[in-house]
Scaffold this motif. Structure first.
Motif, PDB file in Angstrom:
ATOM      1  N   ALA A 101       0.832  -1.205   0.000  1.00 20.40           N
ATOM      2  CA  ALA A 101       0.000   0.000   0.000  1.00 20.40           C
ATOM      3  C   ALA A 101       0.866   1.255   0.000  1.00 20.40           C
ATOM      4  CB  ALA A 101      -0.922  -0.011   1.218  1.00 20.40           C
ATOM      5  N   ALA A 102       1.917   1.261   0.826  1.00 23.28           N
ATOM      6  CA  ALA A 102       2.808   2.423   0.879  1.00 23.28           C
ATOM      7  C   ALA A 102       3.549   2.599  -0.442  1.00 23.28           C
ATOM      8  CB  ALA A 102       3.802   2.268   2.023  1.00 23.28           C
ATOM      9  N   GLY A 103       4.005   1.488  -1.022  1.00 23.88           N
ATOM     10  CA  GLY A 103       4.697   1.570  -2.300  1.00 23.88           C
ATOM     11  C   GLY A 103       3.797   2.082  -3.411  1.00 23.88           C
ATOM     12  N   PHE A 104       2.565   1.614  -3.437  1.00 24.64           N
ATOM     13  CA  PHE A 104       1.612   2.070  -4.452  1.00 24.64           C
ATOM     14  C   PHE A 104       1.325   3.560  -4.294  1.00 24.64           C
ATOM     15  CE2 PHE A 104      -2.814   2.868  -5.758  1.00 24.64           C
ATOM     16  CZ  PHE A 104      -2.736   2.502  -7.091  1.00 24.64           C
ATOM     17  N   ALA A 105       1.130   3.999  -3.050  1.00 27.00           N
ATOM     18  CA  ALA A 105       0.875   5.421  -2.795  1.00 27.00           C
ATOM     19  C   ALA A 105       2.067   6.272  -3.214  1.00 27.00           C
ATOM     20  CB  ALA A 105       0.559   5.641  -1.322  1.00 27.00           C
ATOM     21  N   GLY A 106       3.281   5.761  -2.968  1.00 27.94           N
ATOM     22  CA  GLY A 106       4.475   6.494  -3.369  1.00 27.94           C
ATOM     23  C   GLY A 106       4.600   6.628  -4.875  1.00 27.94           C
ATOM     24  N   VAL A 107       4.297   5.548  -5.601  1.00 27.50           N
ATOM     25  CA  VAL A 107       4.359   5.582  -7.068  1.00 27.50           C
ATOM     26  C   VAL A 107       3.329   6.554  -7.628  1.00 27.50           C
ATOM     27  CG1 VAL A 107       3.977   4.218  -9.160  1.00 27.50           C
ATOM     28  CG2 VAL A 107       5.326   3.261  -7.282  1.00 27.50           C
ATOM     29  N   VAL A 108       2.123   6.530  -7.075  1.00 24.19           N
ATOM     30  CA  VAL A 108       1.079   7.452  -7.537  1.00 24.19           C
ATOM     31  C   VAL A 108       1.488   8.903  -7.280  1.00 24.19           C
ATOM     32  CG1 VAL A 108      -1.293   8.211  -7.139  1.00 24.19           C
ATOM     33  CG2 VAL A 108      -0.770   5.771  -7.277  1.00 24.19           C
ATOM     34  N   ALA A 109       2.079   9.160  -6.111  1.00 26.29           N
ATOM     35  CA  ALA A 109       2.513  10.521  -5.792  1.00 26.29           C
ATOM     36  C   ALA A 109       3.582  10.998  -6.764  1.00 26.29           C
ATOM     37  CB  ALA A 109       3.038  10.573  -4.363  1.00 26.29           C
ATOM     38  N   LEU A 110       4.509  10.118  -7.134  1.00 27.07           N
ATOM     39  CA  LEU A 110       5.527  10.488  -8.112  1.00 27.07           C
ATOM     40  C   LEU A 110       4.916  10.742  -9.481  1.00 27.07           C
ATOM     41  CD1 LEU A 110       8.426   8.011  -7.211  1.00 27.07           C
ATOM     42  CD2 LEU A 110       8.387  10.476  -6.840  1.00 27.07           C
ATOM     43  N   ALA A 111       3.947   9.929  -9.853  1.00 30.77           N
ATOM     44  CA  ALA A 111       3.316  10.065 -11.166  1.00 30.77           C
ATOM     45  C   ALA A 111       2.564  11.390 -11.292  1.00 30.77           C
ATOM     46  CB  ALA A 111       2.375   8.899 -11.418  1.00 30.77           C
ATOM     47  N   LEU A 112       2.120  11.926 -10.171  1.00 29.73           N
ATOM     48  CA  LEU A 112       1.342  13.172 -10.206  1.00 29.73           C
ATOM     49  C   LEU A 112       2.216  14.422 -10.187  1.00 29.73           C
ATOM     50  CD1 LEU A 112      -1.547  12.232  -7.740  1.00 29.73           C
ATOM     51  CD2 LEU A 112      -1.627  12.278 -10.243  1.00 29.73           C
ATOM     52  N   GLU A 113       3.521  14.240 -10.018  1.00 33.94           N
ATOM     53  CA  GLU A 113       4.429  15.382  -9.958  1.00 33.94           C
ATOM     54  C   GLU A 113       5.420  15.327 -11.124  1.00 33.94           C
ATOM     55  OE1 GLU A 113       4.356  17.857  -7.864  1.00 33.94           O
ATOM     56  OE2 GLU A 113       2.736  17.070  -6.591  1.00 33.94           O
ATOM     57  N   PRO A 114       5.942  16.471 -11.560  1.00 38.34           N
ATOM     58  CA  PRO A 114       6.960  16.473 -12.621  1.00 38.34           C
ATOM     59  C   PRO A 114       8.234  15.773 -12.159  1.00 38.34           C
ATOM     60  CG  PRO A 114       6.733  18.652 -11.648  1.00 38.34           C
ATOM     61  CD  PRO A 114       5.597  17.832 -11.108  1.00 38.34           C
ATOM     62  N   ALA A 189       7.656   5.576   1.940  1.00 40.07           N
ATOM     63  CA  ALA A 189       7.624   4.204   1.428  1.00 40.07           C
ATOM     64  C   ALA A 189       9.026   3.619   1.296  1.00 40.07           C
ATOM     65  CB  ALA A 189       6.905   4.172   0.077  1.00 40.07           C
ATOM     66  N   ILE A 190       9.967   4.426   0.798  1.00 42.79           N
ATOM     67  CA  ILE A 190      11.315   3.907   0.535  1.00 42.79           C
ATOM     68  C   ILE A 190      12.135   3.803   1.813  1.00 42.79           C
ATOM     69  CG2 ILE A 190      13.506   4.396  -0.614  1.00 42.79           C
ATOM     70  CD1 ILE A 190      11.880   5.659  -2.889  1.00 42.79           C
ATOM     71  N   TRP A 191      12.277   4.907   2.542  1.00 41.06           N
ATOM     72  CA  TRP A 191      13.211   4.922   3.662  1.00 41.06           C
ATOM     73  C   TRP A 191      12.631   4.284   4.923  1.00 41.06           C
ATOM     74  CZ3 TRP A 191      17.734   5.371   1.845  1.00 41.06           C
ATOM     75  CH2 TRP A 191      17.972   6.168   0.723  1.00 41.06           C
ATOM     76  N   TYR A 192      11.403   4.593   5.254  1.00 43.31           N
ATOM     77  CA  TYR A 192      10.780   3.924   6.400  1.00 43.31           C
ATOM     78  C   TYR A 192      10.674   2.424   6.125  1.00 43.31           C
ATOM     79  CZ  TYR A 192       9.310   8.242   8.803  1.00 43.31           C
ATOM     80  OH  TYR A 192       9.278   9.436   9.495  1.00 43.31           O
ATOM     81  N   GLY A 193      10.156   2.094   4.931  1.00 43.15           N
ATOM     82  CA  GLY A 193       9.998   0.678   4.590  1.00 43.15           C
ATOM     83  C   GLY A 193      11.316  -0.062   4.571  1.00 43.15           C
TER      84      GLY A 193
END
Length: 213
Positions: A101-114, A189-193
């Motif tokens: 779930a955290a990884g998916f949220a992180g990918v979506v957040a990156l996709a929404l930003e330049p 997602a990356i560092w905490y995980g």
């Protein structure tokens, strides 16, 4: 000594096992470990000092939700693993859900930003502090959890050690979240995980030595 005589000796003054005693011991260990981790955080890096508006509080809540889901699932697993004959294999699969779930949220957040903002979102401002602090804050919780687990009779020592390390790492990350100035889903997602997984790996390596009975 004759076997019958030995059996009679072993069966003398046998007290019934208290129901839920191991669970209470584990719960106490988690409370003590969490409090100790928070105190170490206060004594080292301290609480976040900048203004905490709604956005900051929202990210803090997300970080805590991520870690508390790992702590809760890990605790249920440890309650099973502390008793012989229960490996918790089915429940073990649920440990991956918070990471996914955290990884998916992180990918979506990156996709929404330049893409120009990705470095800041991934590395934040204090990724090195995160890498150092979460394992540091997990040391006392891990030690207390090992003490509690030795009250039982775990069979799969490597898996039990891994889950103990994971829960300890999540407790350490929970304490660090109150200091962390980086409000980014990819960072979380990356560092905490990654640091929680590192603690789980260390626990798997130490488990067979520390939990042997």
């Amino acid at each position: 000594m004759k076997p019958d005589h030995l059996i009679d000796m072993l069966s003398t003054n046998v007290e019934p096992v208290k129901n839920g005693q191991l669970g209470k011991t584990l719960a106490l260990a988690i409370v003590i470990g969490g409090a100790a981790s928070f105190c170490v955080m206060l004594a080292t890096v301290g609480l976040r000092t900048e203004a905490t508006g709604p956005s900051h509080l929202s990210f803090l809540a997300i970080k805590l939700l991520f870690m508390l889901s790992l702590i809760g699932t890990g605790t249920v697993l440890l309650i099973k693993l502390i008793r012989p004959g229960q490996d918790g294999r089915k429940l073990f699969r649920f440990m991956f859900l918070p990471f996914l779930a955290a990884g998916f949220a992180g990918v979506v957040a990156l996709a929404l930003e330049p893409s120009a903002a990705w470095d800041r979102m991934i590395l934040g401002t204090q990724w090195a502090t995160c890498v150092f602090c979460i394992p540091l804050f997990a040391i006392v919780p891990f030690a207390v959890l090992i003490w509690a687990l030795r009250k039982g009779a775990p069979i799969n020592l490597e898996r039990t050690g891994a889950i103990a390390g994971l829960v300890a790492g999540a407790l350490g990350a929970t304490a660090y979240a109150f200091h962390c100035p980086d409000d980014s889903l990819p960072f979380m997602a990356i560092w905490y995980g990654a640091m929680v997984v590192l603690c789980a790996w260390i626990g798997a390596k130490l488990g067979p030595r520390l939990l042997r009975w």
